[in-house]
Each structure stands twice: as structure tokens, then as C-alpha cells.
Design a protein around this motif. Sequence first.
Motif, mmCIF file in Angstrom:
data_model
loop_
_atom_site.group_PDB
_atom_site.id
_atom_site.type_symbol
_atom_site.label_atom_id
_atom_site.label_comp_id
_atom_site.label_asym_id
_atom_site.label_seq_id
_atom_site.Cartn_x
_atom_site.Cartn_y
_atom_site.Cartn_z
ATOM 1 N N ALA A 30 -23.038 -16.081 3.112
ATOM 2 C CA ALA A 30 -23.727 -17.042 2.241
ATOM 3 C C ALA A 30 -24.690 -16.411 1.247
ATOM 4 O O ALA A 30 -24.986 -17.028 0.218
ATOM 5 N N LEU A 31 -25.188 -15.222 1.517
ATOM 6 C CA LEU A 31 -26.180 -14.620 0.628
ATOM 7 C C LEU A 31 -25.550 -13.555 -0.252
ATOM 8 O O LEU A 31 -25.982 -12.396 -0.271
ATOM 9 N N ASN A 32 -24.512 -13.926 -0.964
ATOM 10 C CA ASN A 32 -23.954 -13.021 -1.953
ATOM 11 C C ASN A 32 -23.520 -13.833 -3.169
ATOM 12 O O ASN A 32 -23.278 -15.047 -3.068
ATOM 13 N N PRO A 33 -23.454 -13.226 -4.330
ATOM 14 C CA PRO A 33 -23.161 -13.977 -5.567
ATOM 15 C C PRO A 33 -21.819 -14.687 -5.545
ATOM 16 O O PRO A 33 -21.669 -15.732 -6.179
ATOM 17 N N LEU A 34 -20.836 -14.161 -4.823
ATOM 18 C CA LEU A 34 -19.514 -14.781 -4.798
ATOM 19 C C LEU A 34 -19.557 -16.169 -4.163
ATOM 20 O O LEU A 34 -18.907 -17.101 -4.634
ATOM 21 N N PHE A 35 -20.321 -16.308 -3.084
ATOM 22 C CA PHE A 35 -20.424 -17.610 -2.431
ATOM 23 C C PHE A 35 -21.149 -18.605 -3.335
ATOM 24 O O PHE A 35 -20.744 -19.767 -3.452
ATOM 25 N N GLY A 72 -19.483 -7.641 0.110
ATOM 26 C CA GLY A 72 -19.586 -8.840 -0.722
ATOM 27 C C GLY A 72 -20.303 -8.578 -2.029
ATOM 28 O O GLY A 72 -19.854 -9.001 -3.104
ATOM 29 N N TRP A 73 -21.409 -7.880 -1.961
ATOM 30 C CA TRP A 73 -22.149 -7.559 -3.188
ATOM 31 C C TRP A 73 -21.370 -6.583 -4.065
ATOM 32 O O TRP A 73 -21.366 -6.714 -5.294
ATOM 33 N N ALA A 74 -20.706 -5.614 -3.427
ATOM 34 C CA ALA A 74 -19.909 -4.666 -4.211
ATOM 35 C C ALA A 74 -18.752 -5.369 -4.905
ATOM 36 O O ALA A 74 -18.428 -5.074 -6.068
ATOM 37 N N THR A 75 -18.131 -6.328 -4.226
ATOM 38 C CA THR A 75 -17.038 -7.092 -4.831
ATOM 39 C C THR A 75 -17.528 -7.885 -6.025
ATOM 40 O O THR A 75 -16.863 -7.951 -7.071
ATOM 41 N N ALA A 76 -18.697 -8.507 -5.872
ATOM 42 C CA ALA A 76 -19.246 -9.298 -6.978
ATOM 43 C C ALA A 76 -19.616 -8.419 -8.166
ATOM 44 O O ALA A 76 -19.341 -8.759 -9.322
ATOM 45 N N LEU A 77 -20.234 -7.278 -7.894
ATOM 46 C CA LEU A 77 -20.713 -6.422 -8.983
ATOM 47 C C LEU A 77 -19.574 -5.727 -9.722
ATOM 48 O O LEU A 77 -19.765 -5.291 -10.867
ATOM 49 N N THR A 78 -18.409 -5.611 -9.091
ATOM 50 C CA THR A 78 -17.279 -4.959 -9.759
ATOM 51 C C THR A 78 -16.250 -5.952 -10.283
ATOM 52 O O THR A 78 -15.260 -5.536 -10.888
#
Length: 392
Positions: A147-152, A372-378
Motif C-alpha cells: 500500500a505504501l508505494n506509488p503504484l498502488f 515496488g518503488w523501483a518498479t514505479a521509478l523505472t
Amino acid sequence: MASRPRAIMSELLTNPRALRIAPRPPRTRLDSWPRRAPRRWTLRGLFALPYVVFALVVAALGAAGSPNATLVARASQIEWNRADAQWLGDIFPPISTLLAGFVPGGALSLSIIGALSAGIFLQKLVEIMVQRRFARSTIVILMMALALNPLFFYNATQNYSAFLGLLLFGLGLSHIVRFIAWGNTESGFRVGIYFMVAVLTDVTALVYVTAAALSAPFLRHRRVGVVGARRANALVILYPAASALVSLAVLNALFLGRPFAGATQSAFSGFGDRLVVVGEFFATTEGLIVIAPLLSAWLVALIVRRPGAIIISTLVFAAFIVGFALGLLPSGSTGNIFMAMTLLAIALIPTARSARGTAMIALVGVLQLIIGWATALTSTAFALWASQIVSG
């Protein structure tokens, strides 16, 4: 025998403490959490609050080009005074299209609905982990990872159709475990309904729901030695969604001369070209990071000693790739893969048996948060959408 009631009455008159209510029975693995409905709804509201605020901030900044806006634009072009077979194909998937067409407020309303849905889903997810007696540290880490990542945040507030399909998929996965591993018949019917509604909400669900249902026989079954039990379980899971889709395909074939229409009409056009795009994508940094959630799901399966979960996670991941090659999965849907793999890992984790296993699962949860954060940032699509917010 007659002296027994008199003895009980005498005890109640002489000892008022005997009137006290008996202590609450111990929690079972199917109890609601929290037990009281007002507390459950309060927790759902608290979970939903950050996403509601995020949706309002994004709307105030005026970011355009979200999947919600695209869905509303498509719904506005549909003639709602019709009811023929062509019309049924145009509105597919019907649930999200009907919401986009009739809920006032356009894309902002869908964002708010998605945020509220996120709150309900996160509470249900915690409930599932409490029922399975997860350690508190494990619950907190896994909730943070999801829940605490930009993708969600993005999917909850900007991509309602795909988000609701994934939520229903996650709830269905938890009921698959209850149905197959625990022998809970009610859960078998529930997972069928969840998967049917997911398919009628998001066209992408066609592929990953089918993959999950077909891979269910690889789970450890409670009815060991019963002939045909695995096939029967898969049929119970798939029947509602399959019957709805077959009915729609029959109507299209009878009245339009083709089984597919609307969002599924161009499923096989350009299949080879999109496969080439998939191969090129996995040669990039973004593509390699997309594979990381799958490896994380494999690691969880090895930790909890459920090798069948490796087959399930692999099939679901492959279903997303096939969905993109068929044109059912739009570009920039890397967040969907991350969320599906995370939900799959959570759904298949059994009750914690040792401190060492709990610690290893917690470490995987921390790794999943980083992924999750790496997926969002890339993610190229997410970066494009975020740049619109920054410029706004």
C-alpha cells in the motif's frame, strides 16, 4: 433430575456474578476483524483517507491522460438507449463501463470510488492475515510493501477498472486457499463470484483469472485421494466467469457473426508484433525489474514449503505477458504485475510456524517494498503521468 433446575436457580439468586456473560470464544480463522462492524468501517475509512486526499490533489493539479479519463471518454460515446448484441460488445467490460457512464463527476468520481475501494480492500487483507495468525511485524511489513508505494496510489486513484479487477483477484486468491486447502465449500462459491465480477470489470482479468483457476490443482488439497477432486475444484472456480463470457460470445456469434466484439475484438491482431515488443521490453532495466516480483513470489513459496505456489505465480506472470501480446493488457501496466505478484504471495502464505520463517517472510516483505518503488521509478508510463502532475 428435578433438583438440577432448582440448584441452578439457587446459584443465580445467591451469586449474582453467575449472571455474567461467558467469555468470548477464541478467534477462529474465519472470524471478521475487527469483530465489531463500526470498528471495521472506521479502519476502512482510515485506510482510504490517504488515497482520497491523493485523488483530490491530483484532480486539483489538473493532470490529464489517466486511464479513468480514457474510460469516461469511451463511455460517453456509447449510445445508452440501445440494447442489442453490438451494444453488449461495446460496453464490455460492463461493470466499469456502466460506472463510468452513469456515475456523476467523471474521472474524479472514479478516483474517489477507487480510493474508497482501496480502504475496504486493505482492511480485508489485514483480516485475512489476522485469521492466519501472521506475526504483527509481518502484517505491517507486507501492508507497507503493497500500500505504501506509488503504484498502488496510482492504480487506486487513476486506473479504477484494472484496480478493481486486481482487488477482486486478490480476494479470490485468498478464498482459493480456503476452498482447496481448508475444504471450505462457501469459499469455493465466493472465489467463483469474485473472479466473474473481476472479468466483467477489467478485460485484463480474462488472462490472470484463467491462469489462477487452472493452476489451483497444484495447491495441496484437503481431499487427498478423492478421484476428480482437482478438476471439480477448478470447475467450481471457473464456472461463473466462463458462463458469463460464453453467453456473451454466443450472442455476438449469433447476431454479429463473430464471437468477440468491443474490447476483445482485436485480441489476435498484431500478436506477433507485440511479442517482439515484449522481448525488447525485458532487455531493458524496467523489464528486468518487472521480473523481480515473480522471483520474490518464488522465494516466499520456498520459505513456506509450498512448491505448487511457484507454478501458480509463474502461470499468472505468464498470463500477463500473454495478455499484453493479445492486446488485452495496455502498455504501462507494470504496476498491475507487481500488485498481482504481491497479492499472490500474501494469499499463499500459511500460518507462521516458527520465528525463523516469520523473520524470512518479513525480509521478503522488505524486499518487495523496495521492488515496488523501483518498479514505479523505472516505469515509463508512470514517469509520464507524474511529469504531468509536477508541471501542473
